[in-house]
Design a protein around this motif. Structure first.
Motif, PDB file in Angstrom:
ATOM      1  N   LEU A   1      43.970  56.397  27.679  1.00  0.00           N
ATOM      2  CA  LEU A   1      43.817  57.469  28.650  1.00  0.00           C
ATOM      3  C   LEU A   1      45.076  58.321  28.591  1.00  0.00           C
ATOM      4  CD1 LEU A   1      42.350  55.422  31.587  1.00  0.00           C
ATOM      5  CD2 LEU A   1      41.239  57.346  30.516  1.00  0.00           C
TER       6      LEU A   1
ATOM      7  N   SER B   1      47.417  58.786  30.689  1.00  0.00           N
ATOM      8  CA  SER B   1      48.637  58.225  31.242  1.00  0.00           C
ATOM      9  C   SER B   1      48.919  56.828  30.739  1.00  0.00           C
ATOM     10  CB  SER B   1      48.527  58.180  32.757  1.00  0.00           C
ATOM     11  OG  SER B   1      47.498  57.282  33.115  1.00  0.00           O
TER      12      SER B   1
ATOM     13  N   PHE C   1      46.919  39.411  29.888  1.00  0.00           N
ATOM     14  CA  PHE C   1      45.615  38.962  29.394  1.00  0.00           C
ATOM     15  C   PHE C   1      45.640  37.455  29.139  1.00  0.00           C
ATOM     16  CE2 PHE C   1      41.742  39.630  26.970  1.00  0.00           C
ATOM     17  CZ  PHE C   1      41.267  40.803  27.507  1.00  0.00           C
TER      18      PHE C   1
ATOM     19  N   GLU D   1      46.292  35.338  32.407  1.00  0.00           N
ATOM     20  CA  GLU D   1      45.104  35.056  33.196  1.00  0.00           C
ATOM     21  C   GLU D   1      44.183  34.098  32.452  1.00  0.00           C
ATOM     22  OE1 GLU D   1      43.667  37.164  36.281  1.00  0.00           O
ATOM     23  OE2 GLU D   1      45.738  36.585  36.533  1.00  0.00           O
TER      24      GLU D   1
ATOM     25  N   ILE E   1      42.500  30.518  33.682  1.00  0.00           N
ATOM     26  CA  ILE E   1      41.104  30.085  33.737  1.00  0.00           C
ATOM     27  C   ILE E   1      40.944  28.714  33.112  1.00  0.00           C
ATOM     28  CG2 ILE E   1      38.771  30.608  32.991  1.00  0.00           C
ATOM     29  CD1 ILE E   1      39.682  33.447  32.586  1.00  0.00           C
TER      30      ILE E   1
ATOM     31  N   ARG F   1      47.149  33.152  41.246  1.00  0.00           N
ATOM     32  CA  ARG F   1      46.774  34.545  41.485  1.00  0.00           C
ATOM     33  C   ARG F   1      47.777  35.267  42.378  1.00  0.00           C
ATOM     34  NH1 ARG F   1      41.636  37.507  40.405  1.00  0.00           N
ATOM     35  NH2 ARG F   1      41.631  37.065  38.205  1.00  0.00           N
TER      36      ARG F   1
ATOM     37  N   LEU G   1      49.760  38.683  41.284  1.00  0.00           N
ATOM     38  CA  LEU G   1      49.896  39.915  42.047  1.00  0.00           C
ATOM     39  C   LEU G   1      51.258  40.541  41.766  1.00  0.00           C
ATOM     40  CD1 LEU G   1      47.614  40.567  44.046  1.00  0.00           C
ATOM     41  CD2 LEU G   1      49.167  40.006  45.882  1.00  0.00           C
TER      42      LEU G   1
ATOM     43  N   LEU H   1      51.372  41.887  38.262  1.00  0.00           N
ATOM     44  CA  LEU H   1      50.610  43.130  38.173  1.00  0.00           C
ATOM     45  C   LEU H   1      51.452  44.305  38.668  1.00  0.00           C
ATOM     46  CD1 LEU H   1      47.695  43.908  37.402  1.00  0.00           C
ATOM     47  CD2 LEU H   1      47.150  43.866  39.810  1.00  0.00           C
TER      48      LEU H   1
ATOM     49  N   PHE I   1      52.776  47.755  36.799  1.00  0.00           N
ATOM     50  CA  PHE I   1      52.638  49.128  37.278  1.00  0.00           C
ATOM     51  C   PHE I   1      53.998  49.821  37.306  1.00  0.00           C
ATOM     52  CE2 PHE I   1      48.796  47.690  39.996  1.00  0.00           C
ATOM     53  CZ  PHE I   1      48.004  47.714  38.875  1.00  0.00           C
TER      54      PHE I   1
ATOM     55  N   ASP J   1      42.204  58.887  35.207  1.00  0.00           N
ATOM     56  CA  ASP J   1      42.304  57.434  35.073  1.00  0.00           C
ATOM     57  C   ASP J   1      41.410  56.723  36.062  1.00  0.00           C
ATOM     58  OD1 ASP J   1      44.225  58.202  33.421  1.00  0.00           O
ATOM     59  OD2 ASP J   1      45.813  56.934  34.235  1.00  0.00           O
TER      60      ASP J   1
ATOM     61  N   SER K   1      37.135  39.053  38.076  1.00  0.00           N
ATOM     62  CA  SER K   1      37.791  39.951  37.118  1.00  0.00           C
ATOM     63  C   SER K   1      38.831  39.269  36.249  1.00  0.00           C
ATOM     64  CB  SER K   1      38.473  41.118  37.833  1.00  0.00           C
ATOM     65  OG  SER K   1      37.584  41.760  38.650  1.00  0.00           O
ATOM     66  N   VAL K   2      38.424  38.229  35.572  1.00  0.00           N
ATOM     67  CA  VAL K   2      39.341  37.611  34.628  1.00  0.00           C
ATOM     68  C   VAL K   2      39.292  38.392  33.314  1.00  0.00           C
ATOM     69  CG1 VAL K   2      39.048  35.363  35.665  1.00  0.00           C
ATOM     70  CG2 VAL K   2      37.597  36.030  33.770  1.00  0.00           C
ATOM     71  N   PRO K   3      40.269  38.192  32.434  1.00  0.00           N
ATOM     72  CA  PRO K   3      40.249  38.892  31.150  1.00  0.00           C
ATOM     73  C   PRO K   3      38.964  38.601  30.384  1.00  0.00           C
ATOM     74  CG  PRO K   3      42.271  37.648  31.389  1.00  0.00           C
ATOM     75  CD  PRO K   3      41.445  37.333  32.568  1.00  0.00           C
TER      76      PRO K   3
ATOM     77  N   PHE L   1      38.018  43.287  34.538  1.00  0.00           N
ATOM     78  CA  PHE L   1      39.461  43.164  34.363  1.00  0.00           C
ATOM     79  C   PHE L   1      40.128  44.521  34.211  1.00  0.00           C
ATOM     80  CE2 PHE L   1      43.150  42.382  31.541  1.00  0.00           C
ATOM     81  CZ  PHE L   1      43.879  41.589  32.395  1.00  0.00           C
ATOM     82  N   ILE L   2      39.640  45.298  33.250  1.00  0.00           N
ATOM     83  CA  ILE L   2      40.236  46.603  33.006  1.00  0.00           C
ATOM     84  C   ILE L   2      39.955  47.551  34.168  1.00  0.00           C
ATOM     85  CG2 ILE L   2      40.186  48.618  31.511  1.00  0.00           C
ATOM     86  CD1 ILE L   2      41.348  46.506  29.995  1.00  0.00           C
TER      87      ILE L   2
ATOM     88  N   PHE M   1      42.143  46.661  37.017  1.00  0.00           N
ATOM     89  CA  PHE M   1      43.527  46.968  36.638  1.00  0.00           C
ATOM     90  C   PHE M   1      43.817  48.456  36.822  1.00  0.00           C
ATOM     91  CE2 PHE M   1      46.672  48.145  33.397  1.00  0.00           C
ATOM     92  CZ  PHE M   1      47.665  47.217  33.625  1.00  0.00           C
ATOM     93  N   LEU M   2      42.928  49.281  36.296  1.00  0.00           N
ATOM     94  CA  LEU M   2      43.168  50.726  36.375  1.00  0.00           C
ATOM     95  C   LEU M   2      43.039  51.257  37.793  1.00  0.00           C
ATOM     96  CD1 LEU M   2      41.374  52.062  33.190  1.00  0.00           C
ATOM     97  CD2 LEU M   2      43.815  51.968  33.628  1.00  0.00           C
TER      98      LEU M   2
ATOM     99  N   LEU N   1      43.542  49.620  40.581  1.00  0.00           N
ATOM    100  CA  LEU N   1      44.706  49.196  41.357  1.00  0.00           C
ATOM    101  C   LEU N   1      45.934  49.993  40.960  1.00  0.00           C
ATOM    102  CD1 LEU N   1      44.195  45.327  41.487  1.00  0.00           C
ATOM    103  CD2 LEU N   1      43.932  46.972  43.324  1.00  0.00           C
ATOM    104  N   LYS N   2      46.048  50.273  39.676  1.00  0.00           N
ATOM    105  CA  LYS N   2      47.189  51.063  39.228  1.00  0.00           C
ATOM    106  C   LYS N   2      47.150  52.452  39.861  1.00  0.00           C
ATOM    107  CE  LYS N   2      48.999  53.308  35.137  1.00  0.00           C
ATOM    108  NZ  LYS N   2      48.334  54.610  35.299  1.00  0.00           N
TER     109      LYS N   2
ATOM    110  N   TYR O   1      48.050  52.168  43.409  1.00  0.00           N
ATOM    111  CA  TYR O   1      49.467  51.855  43.532  1.00  0.00           C
ATOM    112  C   TYR O   1      50.305  53.118  43.363  1.00  0.00           C
ATOM    113  CZ  TYR O   1      53.884  49.484  43.099  1.00  0.00           C
ATOM    114  OH  TYR O   1      55.171  49.074  43.307  1.00  0.00           O
TER     115      TYR O   1
ATOM    116  N   ALA P   1      45.370  45.138  46.157  1.00  0.00           N
ATOM    117  CA  ALA P   1      45.494  44.095  45.138  1.00  0.00           C
ATOM    118  C   ALA P   1      45.282  42.700  45.706  1.00  0.00           C
ATOM    119  CB  ALA P   1      46.862  44.178  44.467  1.00  0.00           C
TER     120      ALA P   1
ATOM    121  N   LEU Q   1      42.554  40.395  44.469  1.00  0.00           N
ATOM    122  CA  LEU Q   1      42.767  39.432  43.388  1.00  0.00           C
ATOM    123  C   LEU Q   1      42.775  38.007  43.915  1.00  0.00           C
ATOM    124  CD1 LEU Q   1      43.472  41.246  40.929  1.00  0.00           C
ATOM    125  CD2 LEU Q   1      45.688  40.171  40.883  1.00  0.00           C
TER     126      LEU Q   1
ATOM    127  N   GLY R   1      34.286  44.214  28.512  1.00  0.00           N
ATOM    128  CA  GLY R   1      35.578  43.674  28.899  1.00  0.00           C
ATOM    129  C   GLY R   1      36.583  43.776  27.774  1.00  0.00           C
TER     130      GLY R   1
END
Lengths: 639, 479
Positions: free
Chosen positions: A69, A71, A140, A143, A147, A178, A182, A185, A189, B311, B372-374, B379-380, B383-384, B386-387, B390, B401, B404, B450
């Motif tokens: 994308l 950004s 990736f 996580e 699992i 998790r 957080l 994550l 960002f 985005d 939303s695990v990988p 997941f993506i 992620f996006l 939340l980003k 944020y 978030a 999660l 995914g």
């Protein structure tokens, strides 16, 4: 084959194993399932060795673009450098041995094929974690291993008595992880916003080459968030309580995931981001003190645990704390060295405990063991080596790696060194306590259990032997400069040579006299504790007390310092209460009621209006006349 | 044109065909529509707009009859036409009171949904929007729980009031526009104040349908009482109309109000994320748990859409797809449990995994996708989103978030309490072939998108840019 092909093959092998066993494993005989899963691991390890031999500088392997994308660009990309290939070696090497062990250990289990599928899948996720070239790949894999950890902790979910408990332990692990995620994550960002990239190399260029260093606050924020992520996965205060519960999983899982590999992901993360942490001294201090506290608290709790695996679990937490102390002092290579030796001896101890549990017909309480050394000699010998290694017995691997961290502590701050020494002493005490209670004295279990005692088959003892050898000689990887001129600090040099940031960290070594003094005191302490433990548990035949007899510090230790109870009161129950109340009050009483009033009102209006439709022309005429009169009156008044 | 005709014709055929054939005719109709859509998608050039029907005819009050799709519209049509066959497939082994009515209504629903996603005229959008209410109402009424009438009436009145507000907004805007076509409506310049009113009208309709806190109270009751297919349609597709409506209609038509409304809607979304998740933790009705989970998930999507940047919108589309798949999967699992146990109370279940390993596996896959695990499409997307949130405001991002953590709590609780533990004594049949296939198809798409979400972004991206360009050109505001 070129390095990129080899790396791809290394990653593909466990995935292949997982795929074949996952789809066809149900129909294949156990022998084939286990052999396949184990073979791919050994093959992956062999290939990793080849890569290790050929690697001269950092290699980037581009796979594909996950997302593009304006950004943000996320790449599925791998990076092979000293750090990542070293972790790969540890993961595949120890992993292969544990796979081999599992073939015997799990042989009676109905979910055999499932177990190996998950195990291979875990290795795959772990390889993504360590081999990825950016924080996104790390996340990736991060996580992903979470699992697999969840699946394997709750592996015996349909057990008659403990099925639900296993499930709850798995859930707890996942949720606590998790919470850490957080933080990770948010760190991602922040890094993205600040630097516009998640690639390690680009990030290192910005900071180390271009010197584009953000404000101190920003660095503090980024590193603190990364560290919060690390506390989740690597079980540090306040997020450590899941790891002891994770022992609900089969023992090989505890060895592989909850001791040797996955829980060191947090350490890997910090070492990988060393140049960020170097710019945030506050975070380093926080890391140091959190690690120190964790190391102490966990060691204290381990003193009076009676479940053989729980003792090892708390010991793992304690060792991880030690590692974070090292990281807080900037001793990155020392940390990786200890990660490696810890992987050897902790995997050994866990597998050894597995062998004990196997022999004891699934009994885990050390109060019911005792005198096992003559029944299971190989397990006994290897377990002893593991115990000595973790306790820091001279010339074994743990001795060197621990000593290196202690040496850094001396240079850093005398108080920290003292506290650390205390924690190391506790480690020796509880480990020897467990060793003597399990292997010496009289057998305290039932006659039937005694009848069943047997040494494990070769595919279980062989990994023990190999790991024992590694635990003895692992120290050679990074010998201190005391004994020889050349060949010392090999691992440190290897890592520094080809890992971004590490080459800039000036490693200081103690002077010889000081180092000798340090080692000497550690040796004396360990041997004193060994002798004291021998006297207490063998000569005097002291036994572990029953839970009801415990008082004072022993009770506090046995009850795990009431962490779970406090968390329950502080977080779990309030949130559940809010959930319940939100439903009863806001949802049902307020929102639903008000809507009902509204809908009823509409219904009522309908009824009312319907009554006007009487069907009588006279009524309608009346309304019409009234309307006309109304209009006339309105216009008259208006003008 | 065939996109409308196939489901409509099959709906009519299903209504009159012999009883034992109806199911297969319904499924055939849905699959035929899917094939037609895929053909359209293959011929589609990203970024272009294809007019399906444009009679150059404007009625006296400005109705233009314009139908067509761009990347976003076609994506939604694809989604609809993928989900509907899966819903019918998973229903193959279930008995419903009236097969003809059921299949006809589902296909009618499909027709209406395609209409909603391809309407390029405000009035047509409204007509199709309202048309979807008829089949879903009848499905829930005819085949739902017997005591469901009251909750259904509530649902009906509720959404109807919302739709009226939308109609008012549309009319108010229409008086200032040349006609009701999308581009004319977008071209209208509004003062900030009137834009707020217009957006407010749309928002009420969409907020109820999505549903956003505090307009969600119809949802848990309706989801639990509706039959499985009804819940799937509601959660998998109908609420997507509203999210899509926000992107296509609400914001472009009154972008002047975006600044004013942004904070409000994001706040409501945020409250929904946390509030619904916390409630879901303590519920015992499995459908209700997933209903609240759905509120939590869509709150995040709605909040992300309000950011209205590339985005977040791209992520919103990924998440639209993900939520459809996951919701259909979860309600399929819930439906299977309810069907076999005769109860929705998870505390009365347990031990299913042991006796029905196939079901346990696929349910677990969907549960993982839900958190939303990988390797899952969530997941993506998450992620996006939340980003984006944020970056909008870090506190907002942080609160969002928490999904999660809470997501993992209620999803795994629901799964473990119902599935794990010692083997159940209740007779429990493992999945039938059609249920397995439905789960497999859902899981396959979840994993494909995914690993490669870029496919979605490439598909809708250029159209998103066009839309943003259109807004900018006509309103001189820079977003």
């Amino acid at each position: 084959m070129a390095i990129d092909k080899l790396i791809l093959l290394i990653m593909a092998l466990p995935l292949l194993g997982a795929f074949v066993n996952g789809t066809a494993g149900k129909y294949l005989p156990k022998k084939i399932v286990g052999t396949l899963a184990t073979l791919v691991m050994f093959a992956a390890f062999g290939l990793a060795l080849m890569v290790f031999n050929r690697l001269h500088d950092t290699q980037i392997i581009h796979l594909f673009q996950v997302l593009n994308l304006d950004s943000i660009t996320l790449n599925a990309r791998l990076q092979v450098d000293s750090l990542s290939i070293w972790m790969t070696l540890v993961v595949t090497g120890v992993g292969a041995l544990i796979h081999l062990f599992s073939m015997g250990y799990m042989s009676h289990d109905k979910g055999y094929y499932k177990f190996f599928t998950y195990l291979n899948l875990f290795i795959f996720a772990m390889l993504i974690l360590v081999l990825g070239s950016n924080y996104f790949m790390l996340f990736f894999g991060w996580e992903g291993v979470g699992i697999c950890s969840y699946l394997l902790i709750g592996f015996h979910y349909s057990d008659l008595e403990k099925g639900m408990l296993n499930s709850i332990a798995a859930r707890k692990a996942f949720i606590m992880n998790r919470i850490g995620d957080l933080g990770l994550l948010v760190a991602l960002f922040l890094i993205l916003n600040q630097f516009g990239t998640l690639e390690y190399n680009e990030l290192a260029d910005r900071i180390l080459v271009d010197k584009l260093i953000p404000s101190d606050w920003m660095m503090l924020g980024i590193t603190l968030m990364l560290f919060i992520g690390a506390t989740g996965k690597s079980a540090q205060i306040p997020l450590f309580t899941w790891l002891p519960d994770a022992m609900a999983g089969p023992t090989p899982v505890s060895a592989l995931i909850h001791a040797a590999t996955m829980v060191t992901a947090g350490i890997f993360l910090v070492v990988r981001s060393n140049y960020l942490f170097e710019l945030a001294p506050t975070t380093q201090d926080i890391m140091l003190y959190v690690g120190l506290a964790t190391s102490l608290v966990a060691a204290f709790i381990a003193m009076r645990q009676n479940d053989i695996k729980k003792v090892l679990a708390y010991s793992t937490v304690s060792q991880l704390g030690l590692l974070f102390v090292a990281l807080g002092m900037g001793a990155y290579t020392a940390a990786i060295f200890h990660v490696t030796t810890h992987a050897f001896f902790k995997a050994l101890l866990f597998l050894g405990s597995g062998s004990v549990i196997h022999a004891m017909s699934d009994e885990q309480d050390i109060r019911k063991m005792g005198g096992l050394k003559k029944f299971i000699p190989i397990t006994h010998l290897t377990f002893l080596i593991g115990t000595l290694a973790i306790a820091g017995f001279p010339l074994l691997s743990g001795f060197y790696s621990k000593d290196e961290i202690l040496a850094h502590a001396v240079m850093h701050n005398g108080v920290i060194y003292a506290v650390l020494m205390f924690s190391v002493a506790l480690t020796a005490i509880y480990m020897f306590r467990m060793y003597f209670l399990v292997f010496h004295g009289e057998f305290r279990g039932s006659a039937e259990a005694k009848h069943h005692l047997h040494e494990s088959p070769l595919n279980m003892t062989l990994p023990l032997i190999v790991l024992a050898i590694l635990s003895v000689f692992g120290g050679l990887l990074n010998l201190p400069g005391l004994f020889f001129e050349k060949g010392t600090h090999w691992l440190s040099h290897f890592l520094e040579h080809n890992t971004r940031g590490l080459e800039l960290i000036h490693s200081v070594h103690l002077e010889t006299s000081q180092a000798m003094l340090l080692m000497g005191s550690a040796v004396v302490m360990t041997i004193c504790i060994l002798i004291a433990s021998f006297v207490v548990y063998v000569k005097r035949g002291s036994l572990a007390k029953a839970d009801s007899e415990l008082t004072g510090w022993e009770l506090a230790s046995n009850k795990k310092l009431y962490f779970d109870e406090v968390y329950n009161k502080l977080f779990v129950q309030p949130i559940e209460w809010i959930g319940k109340m939100s439903h009863q009050v806001i949802e049902v009483a307020v929102l639903n009621k008000s809507i009902s009033v509204f809908t009823t009102a509409i219904g009522k209006t309908g009824d009312l209006v319907r009554k006007w439709q009487t069907g009588y022309v006279s009524n309608y005429l009346l309304w019409m006349v009234l309307g006309i009169v109304g209009l006339v009156v309105y216009y008259l008044l208006k003008f | 044109m065939e996109l409308y005709l196939i489901p409509l014709v099959f709906a009519l055929v299903a209504a009159i065909s012999p009883k034992n054939m109806v199911k297969y005719i319904g499924l055939a109709g849905a699959v035929a529509t899917l094939i037609a859509t895929v053909l359209k998608a293959m011929a589609f050039q990203t970024g272009s707009t294809v007019l399906v029907y444009d009679p150059e005819l404007v009625s006296s009050f400005g109705l233009t009859f314009k139908m067509g799709y761009d990347g976003m519209g076609l994506f939604m049509v694809l989604l609809t036409n993928v989900i509907v066959p899966i819903i019918l497939l998973s229903n193959l082994n279930r008995k419903v009171a009236n097969e003809r009515g059921f299949n006809a209504m589902v296909l009618l629903m499909q027709f209406a949904l395609v209409g909603v996603f391809t309407a390029l005229d405000g009035i047509l959008f409204y007509v199709f929007w309202e048309l979807t209410l008829v089949p879903i109402f009848l499905i829930a009424l005819w085949y739902g729980a017997t005591d469901s009438k009251k909750s259904l009436i509530k649902f009906f009145i509720y959404t109807f009031v919302g739709s009226l507000a939308m109609l008012l907004s549309l009319m108010a805007l229409g008086t200032q526009a040349a006609d009701f076509s999308h581009e004319s409506l977008v071209a209208v310049q509004l003062t900030a104040k009137s834009a707020c009113w217009i957006m407010g009208g749309f928002f009420l309709a969409f907020a109820i349908k999505i549903p956003l806190f505090p307009f969600h109270t119809w949802q848990p009751a309706t989801y639990t009482n509706a039959p499985m297919a009804g819940t799937m349609l509601l959660s998998g597709l109908m609420l997507k109309m509203a999210l899509f409506g926000m992107i296509r209609w609400m914001i472009p038509l009154a972008p002047e109000a975006l600044g004013e409304m942004q904070f409000l809607v994001i706040t409501l979304g945020l409250i929904g994320i946390v509030y619904a998740a916390i409630i879901a933790i303590k519920q015992n009705d499995i459908k209700r748990i997933f209903a609240f989970a759905s509120i939590s998930h869509v709150g995040l999507i709605a909040a992300g859409i309000m950011l209205f940047n590339t985005d977040a919108l791209s992520a919103a589309f990924v998440q639209l797809l993900n939520h459809s798949l996951v919701a259909v999967g979860l309600f399929l699992a819930a439906g299977i449990l309810e069907d076999r146990f005769g109860s929705r109370d998870i505390t009365q279940m347990g031990g299913v995994a042991k006796v029905a390993p196939r079901f346990a596996f696929w349910f677990a896959v969907i549960a993982f996708a839900s958190v939303s695990v990988p390797f899952t499409s969530g997941f993506i997307g998450e992620f996006l989103l939340l980003k984006g949130l944020y970056n909008y405001n870090w506190v907002v991002g942080l609160i969002a978030a928490t999904t999660l953590v809470f997501g993992a709590v209620y999803t795994f609780r629901a799964y473990q309490v119902s599935m794990n533990g010692a083997a159940t004594t209740h007779p429990f049949k493992d999945l039938s072939w059609n249920e397995t296939l439905a789960f497999f198809l859902i899981a396959m798409m979840i994993v494909i998108f995914g690993v490669y979400p870029q496919a979605i972004i490439n598909f809708v991206g250029p159209s998103l840019e066009n839309l943003k360009g259109l807004i900018q050109a006509s309103n001189n505001i820079v977003q």
